[in-house]
Design an enzyme around this catalytic site. Structure first.
Site, PDB file in Angstrom:
ATOM      1  NE  ARG A 174      -4.012  -2.196   0.314  1.00  7.14           N
ATOM      2  CZ  ARG A 174      -4.250  -3.405  -0.381  1.00  7.14           C
ATOM      3  NH1 ARG A 174      -2.862  -3.958  -0.958  1.00  7.14           N
ATOM      4  NH2 ARG A 174      -5.726  -3.695   0.286  1.00  7.14           N
ATOM      5  CB  SER A 247      -9.047  -1.941   4.187  1.00 10.46           C
ATOM      6  OG  SER A 247      -9.042  -3.161   3.540  1.00 10.46           O
ATOM      7  CD  GLU A 343      -6.173   0.885   1.535  1.00  9.85           C
ATOM      8  OE1 GLU A 343      -5.906  -0.712   2.036  1.00  9.85           O
ATOM      9  OE2 GLU A 343      -7.075   1.132   0.997  1.00  9.85           O
TER      10      GLU A 343
HETATM   11  P1  FAD Z   1      -8.795   8.446  -4.942  1.00 10.84           P
HETATM   12  O1  FAD Z   1      -9.747   7.652  -4.394  1.00 10.84           O
HETATM   13  O2  FAD Z   1      -9.353   9.339  -6.333  1.00 10.84           O
HETATM   14  O3  FAD Z   1      -7.478   9.000  -4.712  1.00 10.84           O
HETATM   15  C1  FAD Z   1      -7.160   8.069  -3.977  1.00 10.84           C
HETATM   16  C2  FAD Z   1      -5.464   8.931  -4.001  1.00 10.84           C
HETATM   17  O4  FAD Z   1      -4.219   8.646  -4.847  1.00 10.84           O
HETATM   18  C3  FAD Z   1      -5.472   9.567  -3.237  1.00 10.84           C
HETATM   19  O5  FAD Z   1      -4.198  10.254  -2.925  1.00 10.84           O
HETATM   20  C4  FAD Z   1      -5.765  10.511  -4.656  1.00 10.84           C
HETATM   21  O6  FAD Z   1      -4.690  12.085  -4.591  1.00 10.84           O
HETATM   22  C5  FAD Z   1      -3.836   9.486  -5.680  1.00 10.84           C
HETATM   23  N1  FAD Z   1      -4.362  10.070  -7.352  1.00 10.84           N
HETATM   24  C6  FAD Z   1      -6.122   8.927  -7.446  1.00 10.84           C
HETATM   25  N2  FAD Z   1      -5.644   9.595  -9.317  1.00 10.84           N
HETATM   26  C7  FAD Z   1      -4.221  10.256  -9.312  1.00 10.84           C
HETATM   27  C8  FAD Z   1      -3.307  10.630 -10.101  1.00 10.84           C
HETATM   28  N3  FAD Z   1      -3.964  10.593 -11.640  1.00 10.84           N
HETATM   29  N4  FAD Z   1      -2.273  11.456 -10.457  1.00 10.84           N
HETATM   30  C9  FAD Z   1      -1.307  11.052  -8.618  1.00 10.84           C
HETATM   31  N5  FAD Z   1      -2.347  10.584  -8.059  1.00 10.84           N
HETATM   32  C10 FAD Z   1      -3.469   9.950  -8.259  1.00 10.84           C
HETATM   33  N6  FAD Z   1      -8.084  -1.255  -2.615  1.00 10.84           N
HETATM   34  C11 FAD Z   1      -6.642  -1.668  -2.793  1.00 10.84           C
HETATM   35  O7  FAD Z   1      -5.361  -2.342  -2.723  1.00 10.84           O
HETATM   36  N7  FAD Z   1      -7.277  -3.484  -2.930  1.00 10.84           N
HETATM   37  C12 FAD Z   1      -9.118  -4.068  -2.649  1.00 10.84           C
HETATM   38  O8  FAD Z   1      -8.972  -5.188  -2.366  1.00 10.84           O
HETATM   39  C13 FAD Z   1      -9.772  -2.460  -2.783  1.00 10.84           C
HETATM   40  N8  FAD Z   1     -10.817  -3.016  -2.682  1.00 10.84           N
HETATM   41  C14 FAD Z   1     -11.514  -1.896  -1.960  1.00 10.84           C
HETATM   42  C15 FAD Z   1     -12.990  -2.122  -2.240  1.00 10.84           C
HETATM   43  C16 FAD Z   1     -13.868  -1.247  -2.008  1.00 10.84           C
HETATM   44  C17 FAD Z   1     -15.660  -1.235  -1.834  1.00 10.84           C
HETATM   45  C18 FAD Z   1     -13.309   0.046  -1.884  1.00 10.84           C
HETATM   46  C19 FAD Z   1     -14.120   1.011  -1.804  1.00 10.84           C
HETATM   47  C20 FAD Z   1     -12.163   0.479  -2.074  1.00 10.84           C
HETATM   48  C21 FAD Z   1     -11.399  -0.374  -2.708  1.00 10.84           C
HETATM   49  N9  FAD Z   1      -9.687  -0.166  -2.744  1.00 10.84           N
HETATM   50  C22 FAD Z   1      -9.023  -1.159  -2.911  1.00 10.84           C
HETATM   51  C23 FAD Z   1      -9.411   1.146  -2.557  1.00 10.84           C
HETATM   52  C24 FAD Z   1      -9.130   1.684  -3.643  1.00 10.84           C
HETATM   53  O9  FAD Z   1     -10.198   1.186  -4.788  1.00 10.84           O
HETATM   54  C25 FAD Z   1      -8.092   1.860  -4.626  1.00 10.84           C
HETATM   55  O10 FAD Z   1      -6.881   2.252  -3.745  1.00 10.84           O
HETATM   56  C26 FAD Z   1      -8.561   2.639  -5.788  1.00 10.84           C
HETATM   57  O11 FAD Z   1      -7.064   2.406  -6.302  1.00 10.84           O
HETATM   58  C27 FAD Z   1      -8.746   4.290  -5.496  1.00 10.84           C
HETATM   59  O12 FAD Z   1      -8.640   4.442  -7.008  1.00 10.84           O
HETATM   60  P2  FAD Z   1      -9.385   5.718  -7.320  1.00 10.84           P
HETATM   61  O13 FAD Z   1      -9.087   6.077  -8.320  1.00 10.84           O
HETATM   62  O14 FAD Z   1     -11.202   5.865  -6.529  1.00 10.84           O
HETATM   63  O15 FAD Z   1      -8.478   7.048  -6.273  1.00 10.84           O
HETATM   64  N1  EPU Z   2     -11.600 -10.946  10.132  1.00 10.86           N
HETATM   65  C1  EPU Z   2     -12.050 -10.249  11.563  1.00 10.86           C
HETATM   66  N2  EPU Z   2     -13.295  -9.626  11.208  1.00 10.86           N
HETATM   67  C2  EPU Z   2     -13.345  -9.761  10.232  1.00 10.86           C
HETATM   68  C3  EPU Z   2     -13.276  -9.609   8.699  1.00 10.86           C
HETATM   69  C4  EPU Z   2     -11.410 -10.396   8.803  1.00 10.86           C
HETATM   70  O1  EPU Z   2     -11.428 -11.307  11.757  1.00 10.86           O
HETATM   71  O2  EPU Z   2     -15.133  -8.534  10.278  1.00 10.86           O
HETATM   72  C5  EPU Z   2      -9.934 -11.561  10.039  1.00 10.86           C
HETATM   73  C6  EPU Z   2     -10.466 -12.965   9.258  1.00 10.86           C
HETATM   74  O3  EPU Z   2      -9.636 -13.851  10.154  1.00 10.86           O
HETATM   75  C7  EPU Z   2      -9.740 -12.744   7.980  1.00 10.86           C
HETATM   76  C8  EPU Z   2      -8.608 -12.004   8.274  1.00 10.86           C
HETATM   77  O4  EPU Z   2      -9.111 -11.006   8.521  1.00 10.86           O
HETATM   78  O5  EPU Z   2      -8.982 -14.325   7.291  1.00 10.86           O
HETATM   79  C9  EPU Z   2      -8.366 -11.104   6.978  1.00 10.86           C
HETATM   80  O6  EPU Z   2      -9.596 -10.778   6.051  1.00 10.86           O
HETATM   81  P1  EPU Z   2      -9.615 -10.122   4.672  1.00 10.86           P
HETATM   82  O7  EPU Z   2      -9.309 -12.071   3.992  1.00 10.86           O
HETATM   83  O8  EPU Z   2     -11.192  -9.664   4.143  1.00 10.86           O
HETATM   84  O9  EPU Z   2      -8.191  -9.035   4.631  1.00 10.86           O
HETATM   85  P2  EPU Z   2      -7.641  -8.215   4.753  1.00 10.86           P
HETATM   86  O10 EPU Z   2      -6.423  -8.165   5.563  1.00 10.86           O
HETATM   87  O11 EPU Z   2      -8.628  -7.084   5.432  1.00 10.86           O
HETATM   88  C10 EPU Z   2      -7.044  -6.907   2.514  1.00 10.86           C
HETATM   89  C11 EPU Z   2      -6.855  -6.079   1.911  1.00 10.86           C
HETATM   90  C12 EPU Z   2      -7.686  -6.068   0.879  1.00 10.86           C
HETATM   91  C13 EPU Z   2      -7.811  -6.572   0.432  1.00 10.86           C
HETATM   92  C14 EPU Z   2      -8.286  -7.865   0.855  1.00 10.86           C
HETATM   93  C15 EPU Z   2      -7.536  -9.391  -0.128  1.00 10.86           C
HETATM   94  C16 EPU Z   2      -5.790  -4.161   3.242  1.00 10.86           C
HETATM   95  C17 EPU Z   2      -5.964  -3.209   4.087  1.00 10.86           C
HETATM   96  N3  EPU Z   2      -6.885  -5.130   2.899  1.00 10.86           N
HETATM   97  O12 EPU Z   2      -7.952  -7.247   3.820  1.00 10.86           O
HETATM   98  O13 EPU Z   2      -7.850  -4.877   0.545  1.00 10.86           O
HETATM   99  O14 EPU Z   2      -9.288  -6.821  -0.624  1.00 10.86           O
HETATM  100  O15 EPU Z   2      -6.723  -7.981   1.859  1.00 10.86           O
HETATM  101  O16 EPU Z   2      -6.783  -9.897  -0.167  1.00 10.86           O
HETATM  102  O17 EPU Z   2      -4.420  -4.697   2.781  1.00 10.86           O
HETATM  103  C18 EPU Z   2      -8.505  -2.220   0.037  1.00 10.86           C
HETATM  104  O18 EPU Z   2      -7.632  -2.345   0.399  1.00 10.86           O
HETATM  105  O19 EPU Z   2      -9.988  -1.578   0.679  1.00 10.86           O
HETATM  106  C19 EPU Z   2      -8.921  -3.455   0.542  1.00 10.86           C
HETATM  107  C20 EPU Z   2      -9.985  -4.231   0.317  1.00 10.86           C
END
Ligand code: FAD
Ligand code: EPU
Length: 347
Positions: A174, A247, A343
């Site tokens: 991240r 997250s 995050e």
């Molecule tokens: P924004 O939210 O608009 O911006 C995020 C950051 O990037 C800000 O600091 C912004 O200034 C910067 N930024 C955006 N665009 C640019 C650009 N063109 N140039 C320079 N800086 C820029 N993230 C994960 O890593 N893994 C996941 O599994 C994951 N799951 C998610 C699930 C949900 C339901 C949600 C809502 C979010 C999740 N995220 C996850 C977080 C998010 O999707 C990512 O961080 C994504 O890359 C953000 O994209 P955005 O265009 O919305 O960026």
């Molecule tokens: N868990 C709990 N309680 C809950 C949910 C999860 O105890 O309510 C525990 C479970 O034991 C589970 C563990 O947490 O096994 C990990 O949960 P999960 O697999 O959902 O992954 P996470 O660590 O919570 C990370 C990323 C996610 C990404 C998933 C899958 C971060 C901060 N988050 O979540 O990214 O989708 O793994 O790879 O690293 C995001 O960055 O926004 C995001 C959604």
């Protein structure tokens, strides 16, 4: 107010713009100025506009990883360019060029449907292509860094268009140089290298079980995409139904020795090695163990589906969501001695 339609110049500049529909936490906030950029070559001219020159600049993608705790007093820049094209192909790899304004999930689906596997574990992550390298998006055992050949950006420090190699981006969990210096680069495009015969990533907990549930014993990339889709849909709240930013905290990294001490104190704790000297601790597990899952204060809450996800039940302000996040941090600090890092970008 629509000040000046300068689409011919490569951007549209608007004044006093609502950001409510431009962030997935659905927080009410306004930007003093907002520019939609259709041609990255217009960035120097836009940033040199006298009315904007002294103001702070925020680059905003689709707002799925930001929390506005107040109105934004400067210029919000949104890169609105679209397009994915094959730039280069040889016996082993294909290089894709994707504009920053593309939806990340569309790019994943496009690449799979055109026969370029590799990104399947990263399906359904919201947001734009331009934001993908910022925090080095990752899910289900894969980080985008693995596929990034280079990132094209406008460097506000040198006022030049640059192309940074994957190594120059300093990717980590991240993390990247873009995240470290948020006022420096505006990402305009991403170049990805996709192997024609990539190895499959099946190690992440739950992925094999999900494939088995689907009756798949010899998975192809599209099976993995389907399994990840199902897991994500089951675990994470849908931001079109309830405001959230995925997250809200990062999983903390601890030196192995310290992690084992923590485990001795809390035998149920969920942790896993990321290198010989370091382990990742599940922030969700710690928040859950503190009893915060499903908590609600006004319209600010912790999802009852996933303890790591802060949700907006309706009209929570950014400040209210941030106050709840602080309460969670303090609770985890008291019980486990760990200070969680958010995050999303807090503004
Ligand atoms: P924004 O939210 O608009 O911006 C995020 C950051 O990037 C800000 O600091 C912004 O200034 C910067 N930024 C955006 N665009 C640019 C650009 N063109 N140039 C320079 N800086 C820029 N993230 C994960 O890593 N893994 C996941 O599994 C994951 N799951 C998610 C699930 C949900 C339901 C949600 C809502 C979010 C999740 N995220 C996850 C977080 C998010 O999707 C990512 O961080 C994504 O890359 C953000 O994209 P955005 O265009 O919305 O960026
Ligand atoms: N868990 C709990 N309680 C809950 C949910 C999860 O105890 O309510 C525990 C479970 O034991 C589970 C563990 O947490 O096994 C990990 O949960 P999960 O697999 O959902 O992954 P996470 O660590 O919570 C990370 C990323 C996610 C990404 C998933 C899958 C971060 C901060 N988050 O979540 O990214 O989708 O793994 O790879 O690293 C995001 O960055 O926004 C995001 C959604």
């Amino acid at each position: 107010m629509h000040v000046e339609n300068t689409e011919m110049d490569g951007y549209t500049l608007l004044e006093n713009v609502s950001l409510n529909a431009r962030n997935t936490l659905r927080v009410a906030a306004r930007a003093r100025w907002l520019a939609e950029v259709h041609d990255p070559q217009a960035l120097p001219k836009l940033l040199a506009t006298p009315a904007l020159q002294q103001l702070p600049v925020l680059v905003l993608g689709e707002g799925s990883n930001v929390l506005f705790t107040t109105d934004y007093p400067g210029l919000v820049v949104q890169i609105a360019t679209r397009g994915v094209e094959v730039r280069d192909t040889n016996n082993q790899t294909t290089q894709l060029h994707a504009a920053a304004g593309e939806h990340w999930d569309d790019l994943v689906r496009w690449s799979l449907s055109h026969g370029y596997p590799g990104l399947e574990n990263l399906i359904l992550i919201p947001g734009s292509v331009g934001a993908a390298p910022i925090q080095n998006i990752g899910a289900y055992g894969v980080e985008v860094a693995e596929y990034i050949h280079s990132v094209e950006a406008f460097d506000r420090q040198t006022e030049q268009a640059v192309e940074l190699s994957g190594a120059a981006c300093e990717f980590g969990y991240r993390d990247s140089c873009f995240k470290q210096q948020p006022d420096r680069w505006i990402v305009t495009a991403v170049n990805l290298n996709l192997l024609h015969e990539p190895g499959l990533h099946l190690e992440y907990a739950g992925l094999r079980t999900q494939l088995a549930r689907m009756g798949v014993s010899q998975p192809a990339p599209y099976h993995i995409a389907e399994a990840v889709l199902q897991l994500r849909t089951r675990k994470l709240p849908d931001p079109t139904l309830i405001g959230n930013a995925g997250s809200f905290f990062k999983n903390p990294l601890l030196p192995t020795q310290q992690a084992h001490e923590l485990q001795a104190e809390h035998p149920q704790i969920v942790l896993w090695p990321v290198a010989e000297e370091c382990m990742k601790i599940s922030a969700a597990w710690m928040i859950d163990a503190c009893g915060f899952k499903g908590l609600r204060e006004g319209d600010a809450g912790i999802s009852n589906r996933h303890a790591l996800v802060l949700v907006n039940h309706g009209k929570a302000s950014g400040a209210e969501l941030w106050a709840l996040a602080q309460r969670v941090r303090e609770g985890v600090q008291q019980r486990f001695g760990i200070w969680l890092e958010p995050e999303p970008r807090i503004l």
